[in-house]
Design a protein around this motif. Structure first.
Motif, PDB file in Angstrom:
ATOM      1  N   ASP A 136      40.550 -18.141-152.189  1.00 21.54           N
ATOM      2  CA  ASP A 136      40.783 -16.682-152.889  1.00 21.54           C
ATOM      3  C   ASP A 136      41.721 -17.434-154.077  1.00 21.54           C
ATOM      4  N   ASP A 137      42.571 -18.351-153.799  1.00 23.31           N
ATOM      5  CA  ASP A 137      43.099 -18.823-154.944  1.00 23.31           C
ATOM      6  C   ASP A 137      42.353 -19.407-155.850  1.00 23.31           C
ATOM      7  N   ALA A 138      41.179 -19.931-155.497  1.00 22.28           N
ATOM      8  CA  ALA A 138      40.183 -20.493-156.478  1.00 22.28           C
ATOM      9  C   ALA A 138      39.645 -19.312-157.447  1.00 22.28           C
ATOM     10  N   VAL A 169      40.790 -20.807-141.557  1.00 21.19           N
ATOM     11  CA  VAL A 169      40.319 -19.787-142.536  1.00 21.19           C
ATOM     12  C   VAL A 169      39.565 -20.597-143.509  1.00 21.19           C
ATOM     13  N   HIS A 170      40.058 -21.739-144.142  1.00 24.62           N
ATOM     14  CA  HIS A 170      39.549 -21.979-145.426  1.00 24.62           C
ATOM     15  C   HIS A 170      39.011 -23.342-145.294  1.00 24.62           C
ATOM     16  N   GLY A 171      38.633 -23.899-144.192  1.00 24.34           N
ATOM     17  CA  GLY A 171      37.872 -25.090-143.833  1.00 24.34           C
ATOM     18  C   GLY A 171      38.801 -26.237-144.238  1.00 24.34           C
ATOM     19  N   THR A 189      52.553 -16.530-158.163  1.00 24.07           N
ATOM     20  CA  THR A 189      52.533 -17.243-156.912  1.00 24.07           C
ATOM     21  C   THR A 189      51.484 -16.865-156.001  1.00 24.07           C
ATOM     22  N   LEU A 190      50.667 -17.738-155.682  1.00 25.32           N
ATOM     23  CA  LEU A 190      49.487 -17.415-154.789  1.00 25.32           C
ATOM     24  C   LEU A 190      49.632 -18.108-153.461  1.00 25.32           C
ATOM     25  N   GLY A 191      50.867 -18.740-153.182  1.00 24.59           N
ATOM     26  CA  GLY A 191      50.939 -19.446-152.227  1.00 24.59           C
ATOM     27  C   GLY A 191      52.393 -19.480-151.486  1.00 24.59           C
ATOM     28  N   GLY A 249      51.575  -8.444-140.048  1.00 28.24           N
ATOM     29  CA  GLY A 249      51.188  -9.665-140.513  1.00 28.24           C
ATOM     30  C   GLY A 249      49.792 -10.237-140.389  1.00 28.24           C
ATOM     31  N   ASN A 250      49.234 -11.335-140.994  1.00 27.18           N
ATOM     32  CA  ASN A 250      47.905 -11.864-140.525  1.00 27.18           C
ATOM     33  C   ASN A 250      48.080 -13.013-140.079  1.00 27.18           C
ATOM     34  N   THR A 251      49.219 -13.776-139.684  1.00 29.91           N
ATOM     35  CA  THR A 251      49.442 -15.119-139.168  1.00 29.91           C
ATOM     36  C   THR A 251      50.123 -15.024-137.704  1.00 29.91           C
ATOM     37  N   ALA A 284      54.206 -11.497-139.825  1.00 28.23           N
ATOM     38  CA  ALA A 284      54.266 -12.194-140.889  1.00 28.23           C
ATOM     39  C   ALA A 284      52.787 -12.562-141.514  1.00 28.23           C
ATOM     40  N   GLU A 285      53.126 -12.517-142.766  1.00 23.47           N
ATOM     41  CA  GLU A 285      51.986 -12.915-143.633  1.00 23.47           C
ATOM     42  C   GLU A 285      52.002 -14.462-143.773  1.00 23.47           C
ATOM     43  N   PHE A 286      50.795 -15.015-143.987  1.00 19.99           N
ATOM     44  CA  PHE A 286      50.694 -16.460-144.084  1.00 19.99           C
ATOM     45  C   PHE A 286      51.827 -17.243-145.280  1.00 19.99           C
ATOM     46  N   ASN A 287      51.754 -16.729-146.453  1.00 16.50           N
ATOM     47  CA  ASN A 287      52.526 -17.314-147.471  1.00 16.50           C
ATOM     48  C   ASN A 287      54.043 -17.387-147.285  1.00 16.50           C
ATOM     49  N   PRO A 308      50.838  -7.310-151.566  1.00 14.59           N
ATOM     50  CA  PRO A 308      51.020  -7.584-150.020  1.00 14.59           C
ATOM     51  C   PRO A 308      49.771  -7.380-149.308  1.00 14.59           C
ATOM     52  N   LEU A 309      49.658  -7.655-148.019  1.00 14.66           N
ATOM     53  CA  LEU A 309      48.484  -7.219-147.369  1.00 14.66           C
ATOM     54  C   LEU A 309      47.835  -5.813-147.452  1.00 14.66           C
ATOM     55  N   ASP A 310      48.957  -4.989-147.427  1.00 14.46           N
ATOM     56  CA  ASP A 310      48.360  -3.405-147.638  1.00 14.46           C
ATOM     57  C   ASP A 310      47.797  -3.171-148.740  1.00 14.46           C
ATOM     58  N   LEU A 342      39.996 -10.176-150.268  1.00  9.86           N
ATOM     59  CA  LEU A 342      40.220 -11.204-151.502  1.00  9.86           C
ATOM     60  C   LEU A 342      41.605 -11.175-152.266  1.00  9.86           C
ATOM     61  N   HIS A 343      42.432 -11.897-151.445  1.00 13.30           N
ATOM     62  CA  HIS A 343      43.849 -11.642-151.917  1.00 13.30           C
ATOM     63  C   HIS A 343      44.409 -11.938-153.130  1.00 13.30           C
ATOM     64  N   ASP A 344      44.259 -13.413-153.460  1.00  9.18           N
ATOM     65  CA  ASP A 344      45.255 -14.040-154.566  1.00  9.18           C
ATOM     66  C   ASP A 344      44.767 -13.268-155.970  1.00  9.18           C
TER      67      ASP A 344
HETATM   68  C1  BDR Z   1      47.569 -15.706-148.392  1.00 11.64           C
HETATM   69  O1  BDR Z   1      47.397 -16.751-147.409  1.00 11.64           O
HETATM   70  C2  BDR Z   1      46.397 -17.787-147.714  1.00 11.64           C
HETATM   71  O2  BDR Z   1      45.260 -17.914-146.726  1.00 11.64           O
HETATM   72  C3  BDR Z   1      45.710 -16.905-148.864  1.00 11.64           C
HETATM   73  O3  BDR Z   1      45.265 -18.049-149.877  1.00 11.64           O
HETATM   74  C4  BDR Z   1      46.368 -15.910-149.423  1.00 11.64           C
HETATM   75  O4  BDR Z   1      47.292 -16.600-150.616  1.00 11.64           O
HETATM   76  C5  BDR Z   1      46.843 -14.404-147.654  1.00 11.64           C
HETATM   77  O5  BDR Z   1      47.758 -14.387-146.290  1.00 11.64           O
END
Ligand code: BDR
Ligand code: CA
Length: 313
Positions: free
Chosen positions: A14-16, A82-84, A125-127, A160-162, A166-169, A191-193, A241-243
């Motif tokens: 998604d950063d890509a 998630v990303h491989g 910021t995407l991370g 959160g998703n992690t 909490a969300e990952f970043n 945010p995730l919302d 598709l977050h970022d």
């Molecule tokens: C965020 O975490 C990463 O996995 C994604 O690239 C995005 O920035 C989503 O929680």
């Protein structure tokens, strides 16, 4: 007039797409640099992936720097599930042509922001926020060059998703996030919302696949890979598709809605570490410090993405 931006990122599929969207819009966004941070995968891969994306876009005028390899206080958490293993699985990447800049990413951020005019540069910021917090700690005067920080991270009603909270970043480097949220800088949060309303459905991916260029092929491949994990996790039609929402917000803010509230970061509790505690209903007297976006015109967003990805090689 173009807006000068620096993209701080941990690619990630998604950063890509976020990076490609920004690089496809030179009349709107002046991408001064891409700075990699450890996150979805370790730093040697995130910086490599950033250079792969610059190659794919044909925008080799944009320099790539490597920032911090680890969060400020906690061990690195990555998200290969998630990303491989590469972070950008789903496309067969050729050898990289774009070199990595010698200067470290944090020193680059400090130098670029000190050299900039007052509020000249928007940080996207995407991370995890490690590089940004380290720059602010090391040279507080660099804040003067920052117009705004637009961040993907956190969650309010979506949790959160992690972890449940909490969300990952934010979870990867809550201490860095805490510094940024206490910085008094102009902050906008995606945010995730919001991102959970921006789903890469099969129809939307097919449209990108049909663009007919190499970028479309790469993006469709990455998105199909990215979807397999989230579709199972959420039972949704496609992955959030977050970022790219961060970049789309800068390009077309009228597609987004939200509210300015107080946001603080949990850095102590093992149960809720990395939670973005948002005073959505203004039930405290804590001062609002962040504009939190929670609505998006999802069709408009995917139109914007497809139209711009079509402009790349
Ligand atoms: C965020 O975490 C990463 O996995 C994604 O690239 C995005 O920035 C989503 O929680
Ligand atoms: Ca990311």
């Amino acid at each position: 007039m173009t807006q000068a931006i620096i993209i701080d990122t941990d690619p990630g599929q998604d950063d890509a797409l976020a990076i490609l969207l920004a690089l496809a819009a030179p009349k709107v966004l002046d991408v001064r640099a891409i700075v990699a941070v450890a996150g979805n995968v370790p730093l040697p891969l995130t910086q490599l992936n950033a250079r792969r994306l610059v190659d794919l876009s044909g925008r080799r005028d944009v320099p790539v720097y490597a920032g911090c390899a680890a969060p400020m206080e906690r061990p690195l958490i990555t998200a290969e599930n998630v990303h491989g293993h590469t972070g950008v699985d789903g496309y067969d990447w050729p050898d990289t042509q774009t070199p990595l800049q010698d200067q470290g990413g944090v020193d680059f951020l400090i130098e670029a922001l000190l050299a900039a005019g007052e509020r000249e540069i928007t940080l996207c910021t995407l991370g995890p926020l490690t590089n940004i917090a380290m720059a602010l700690l090391k040279e507080p005067r660099c804040a003067r060059g920052i117009n705004e920080i637009v961040m993907m991270g956190g969650g309010c009603f979506e949790g959160g998703n992690t972890t449940p909270a909490a969300e990952f970043n934010i979870l990867v480097d809550p201490h860095a996030a805490d510094i940024v949220f206490k910085s008094s800088l102009s902050l906008t949060l995606i945010p995730l919302d919001l991102t959970h309303k921006a789903l890469a459905t099969p129809a939307r991916i097919d449209r990108i696949a049909a663009l007919g260029n190499e970028t479309g092929k790469a993006c469709a491949g990455m998105l199909r890979y990215f979807n397999r994990h989230d579709v199972e996790k959420y039972g949704s039609e496609g992955a959030p598709l977050h970022d790219p929402c961060v970049i789309a917000y800068l390009m077309q803010p009228d597609m987004f809605g939200g509210k300015t509230v107080n946001v603080e970061i949990e850095t102590a509790s093992p149960l809720t570490m990395g939670m973005t505690v948002m005073d959505w209903w203004r039930v405290t007297d804590r001062a609002p410090n962040c504009t939190v976006m929670n609505t998006i015109d999802a069709d408009g967003y995917f139109d914007l993405l497809s139209d711009h990805l079509a402009r790349l090689p």
